[in-house]
Design an enzyme around this catalytic site. Structure first.
Site, mmCIF file in Angstrom:
data_model
loop_
_atom_site.group_PDB
_atom_site.id
_atom_site.type_symbol
_atom_site.label_atom_id
_atom_site.label_comp_id
_atom_site.label_asym_id
_atom_site.label_seq_id
_atom_site.Cartn_x
_atom_site.Cartn_y
_atom_site.Cartn_z
ATOM 1 N N ASP A 238 32.085 39.169 31.750
ATOM 2 C CA ASP A 238 30.419 37.771 31.901
ATOM 3 C C ASP A 238 29.417 38.366 33.369
ATOM 4 O O ASP A 238 29.530 39.445 32.869
ATOM 5 C CB ASP A 238 31.245 36.545 32.628
ATOM 6 C CG ASP A 238 29.735 35.297 31.768
ATOM 7 O OD1 ASP A 238 29.336 35.784 30.668
ATOM 8 O OD2 ASP A 238 29.338 35.146 32.555
ATOM 9 N N TYR A 387 20.142 33.639 34.363
ATOM 10 C CA TYR A 387 19.400 34.834 33.106
ATOM 11 C C TYR A 387 18.177 34.880 33.099
ATOM 12 O O TYR A 387 17.891 35.947 32.477
ATOM 13 C CB TYR A 387 20.417 33.560 32.207
ATOM 14 C CG TYR A 387 21.368 32.973 31.948
ATOM 15 C CD1 TYR A 387 21.933 34.077 31.032
ATOM 16 C CD2 TYR A 387 22.065 32.689 32.321
ATOM 17 C CE1 TYR A 387 23.566 33.548 30.336
ATOM 18 C CE2 TYR A 387 23.666 31.973 32.434
ATOM 19 C CZ TYR A 387 24.408 33.278 31.350
ATOM 20 O OH TYR A 387 25.274 33.131 31.418
ATOM 21 N N HIS A 444 37.198 34.262 27.094
ATOM 22 C CA HIS A 444 35.896 34.973 27.339
ATOM 23 C C HIS A 444 36.661 34.707 28.922
ATOM 24 O O HIS A 444 36.437 35.335 30.009
ATOM 25 C CB HIS A 444 35.022 34.008 27.035
ATOM 26 C CG HIS A 444 33.810 34.962 27.705
ATOM 27 N ND1 HIS A 444 32.888 35.591 27.346
ATOM 28 C CD2 HIS A 444 33.009 34.054 28.635
ATOM 29 C CE1 HIS A 444 32.184 35.575 28.417
ATOM 30 N NE2 HIS A 444 32.374 34.777 29.390
#
Length: 468
Positions: A238, A387, A444
Site C-alpha cells: 500500500d 491521499y 492486500h
C-alpha cells in the site's frame, strides 16, 4: 549462403572511401548503443529535499533524542466510546445486498455489539505494549515507531529491516509477523523497525500542507540514520510500498534490499503490446500462465473492478476533511469505513457474503484494535489527507514516477491484491529484481493475513541478496 555471398560481393564492390564510411557508421552506431545501454544501467536518484511540518515557525534547533513511548488508555476514554456507540443509529440494508453496497449494517450491528460488550481495550493496550515503542522528533513531528531486536545467537547474521504500513492499516498489522522475523533459528534474522506514517496513529499529524510520500520517505531515512543504520532492508505494501520505493530512490546506497507486496508499472509500449497479445501469445511478452489468469479479462479485472473499489480514493484525494468529519465523530461510522476495506481488499468475493468474510482471516479483536488506534488518536482525517497530498499532481509526472529503482528488489505477488503486475512489467521500473514470487493465497493486507508466507518470502529474498 546466397545472402552471405551477395553481402560479400556488395562490400567488395565498394571503393575505399565508401568502405571507410560504412565501418565508421557501424562503429558510431555501436558506440551509441553501448552508451544508451550504459545510461540505462546507471543508477539515478531523486532529490532528498527538506521540510518542516511542525506547528508555527521552524526553531533554530530540534531535539533529536529518542524517547520511550507507552500506549495508554483511561476509563474516561472507554466510557466516551461506549456512550457514542449506544447512541448510534443504523439504516437497514437492501435485501440480498451483502457487501456490494458497502458494510452490511445487519452484520455491522453484530460487530458493534461485540465491540461494546466483549472487546477489552485495556487488554489490547497491553498487547500493543508487548513490543518496545519509541518517539523521536523529525522535521517538527513526533514520529512513533516500534523497534524489536532479535535474541542474540552466535553465528547469526542480523539484518536491519524497516516495515512500513499503509491505509487503513497501522503498525499493528505487523504484530504477527514480527516474531517470525526476529526469532528465526536460521542463519539470518532481522532487527525490525516499524514506524507509523506521520498523521497515522501515534505519529503526529503534519500541520502544514504538502506532506506526501517523498516527505515520509525522507523522515524515515532520517529515523534509520538516527538509529545508527547505514544500510538496511525495506518492506512495504500500500502506501508503504511507495514510501519505501522513494527511500530506495533517494538513497540507494543505504538500501541493501527492497521487498514489496504491492507494486505497479503501467507505462510504455511494452505494457500496451502485452495487453494486446498477452492473452493469446503470452510467451512473446514474458507472461506466464498465472499472469494471464490474474490479468484477463483485463478491463473487467483492472478497470471496472478498480472503479468499483476506489470511490474512497477519489473522496480522500480531493476533499478528505469533509468526509473525515463524519467518521472522526462516530466510532460506528469509523469501524464501517475501515473494516469494509479489510473485507473486500482481502478477497473481492467477500462482497457476496452477508458478513463480508471478515473473520475468515482476522479476529474481531485484531480488527477492532486497528480501528481503536485510529479512534483514540483521532487520526482518520490526517491519514486520509495523505491521499490529497500525493494526488495533487499526476504521480507518473512526479520526479519519483520518472525515476527507475536500482536497488536489489524482491516482489511478492499475492492473488487477492487489487491489481496484478507481471514481472515483465515490474522490470520496466525495478531494474534489479532478485526474486518474484506468485504467492498461493492472500490479499492486500499481506502481513496481517498471511504472516508466515510473507516472512518466508522476505527471508528468501534477503538470503539471495546476501548470497547465503
Amino acid at each position: 549462403m546466397n545472402r552471405l555471398q551477395v553481402l560479400k560481393e556488395t562490400l567488395f564492390a565498394l571503393d575505399l572511401a565508401q568502405r571507410q564510411a560504412l565501418v565508421g557508421s557501424a562503429i558510431a552506431a555501436g558506440g551509441l548503443l553501448a552508451y544508451l545501454y550504459y545510461k540505462s544501467r546507471q543508477v539515478k536518484t531523486i532529490p532528498l529535499g527538506h521540510g518542516w511540518w511542525g506547528a508555527g515557525e521552524k526553531p533554530l534547533t530540534e531535539d533529536d533524542k529518542i524517547y520511550p513511548f507507552t500506549v495508554e488508555t483511561s476509563d474516561e476514554e472507554i466510557q466516551d466510546l461506549h456512550e457514542r456507540i449506544d447512541k448510534s443509529r443504523y439504516t437497514e440494508p437492501l435485501e440480498d445486498s451483502c457487501f456490494h453496497y458497502g458494510f452490511n449494517s445487519t452484520h455491522l450491528k453484530k460487530v458493534v455489539s461485540y465491540w461494546r460488550h466483549e472487546f477489552d481495550w485495556k487488554k489490547q493496550v497491553a498487547e500493543l505494549n508487548k513490543f518496545p515503542h519509541f518517539q523521536t522528533k523529525i522535521e517538527g513531528l513526533d514520529v512513533h515507531f516500534i523497534h524489536v531486536r532479535p535474541p542474540h545467537r552466535e553465528s547469526q547474521r542480523v539484518l536491519p529491516l524497516m516495515l512500513v504500513h499503509g491505509w487503513p492499516g497501522s503498525f499493528y498489522e505487523f504484530y504477527k509477523i514480527l516474531p517470525l522475523l526476529t526469532e528465526s533459528q536460521g542463519d539470518v534474522v532481522f532487527e525490525v523497525i516499524c514506524p507509523s506514517i506521520p498523521g497515522y496513529g501515534f505519529s503526529e499529524a503534519p500541520h502544514k500542507q504538502g506532506f506526501d510520500s517523498l516527505a515520509a520517505a525522507r523522515v524515515f531515512l532520517t529515523l534509520m540514520e538516527r538509529l545508527g543504520f547505514s544500510q538496511f532492508y525495506l518492506q512495504g505494501g500500500d502506501w508503504g510500498s511507495l514510501i519505501t520505493t522513494n527511500m530506495a530512490q533517494m538513497k540507494p546506497e543505504c538500501v541493501r534490499g527492497l521487498h514489496l507486496n504491492m507494486f505497479m508499472s503501467n507505462r510504455g509500449l511494452k505494457v500496451l503490446l502485452s495487453l494486446m497479445i498477452g492473452r493469446y501469445l503470452p510467451f512473446l511478452v514474458g507472461f506466464s500462465r498465472e499472469d494471464v489468469r490474474r490479468l484477463f479479462p483485463f478491463f473487467e479485472k483492472n478497470v471496472w473492478e478498480i472503479l468499483r473499489e476506489t470511490g474512497y480514493l477519489h473522496i480522500q484525494a480531493t476533499k478528505p476533511d469533509t468526509a473525515g468529519c463524519g467518521v472522526n465523530d462516530s466510532p460506528v461510522g469509523l469501524a464501517a469505513y475501515i473494516l469494509e476495506k479489510f473485507s473486500t481488499w482481502t478477497d473481492l468475493k467477500n462482497r457476496d457474503l452477508v458478513d463480508g468474510g471478515l473473520e475468515r482471516k482476522f479476529t474481531l479483536d485484531d480488527l477492532l484494535t486497528n480501528v481503536m488506534i485510529y479512534w483514540t488518536t483521532g487520526s482518520i482525517v490526517s491519514s486520509m489527507r495523505f491521499y490529497k497530498e500525493n494526488f495533487k499532481q499526476d504521480p507518473e509526472k512526479r520526479v519519483d514516477g520518472r525515476t527507475d529503482i536500482f536497488v536489489p528488489t524482491g516482489l511478492a505477488a499475492f492473488p487477492g491484491e487489487l491489481m496484478h503486475c507481471p514481472k515483465s512489467w515490474a522490470q520496466i521500473r525495478y531494474r534489479d529484481i532478485r526474486s518474484y514470487t506468485f504467492m498461493p493465497r492472500g490479499g492486500h493486507f499481506a502481513a496481517f493475513e498471511e504472516p508466515q508466507l510473507l516472512a518466508d518470502d522476505i527471508f528468501k529474498f534477503a538470503k539471495k541478496v546476501e548470497k547465503l
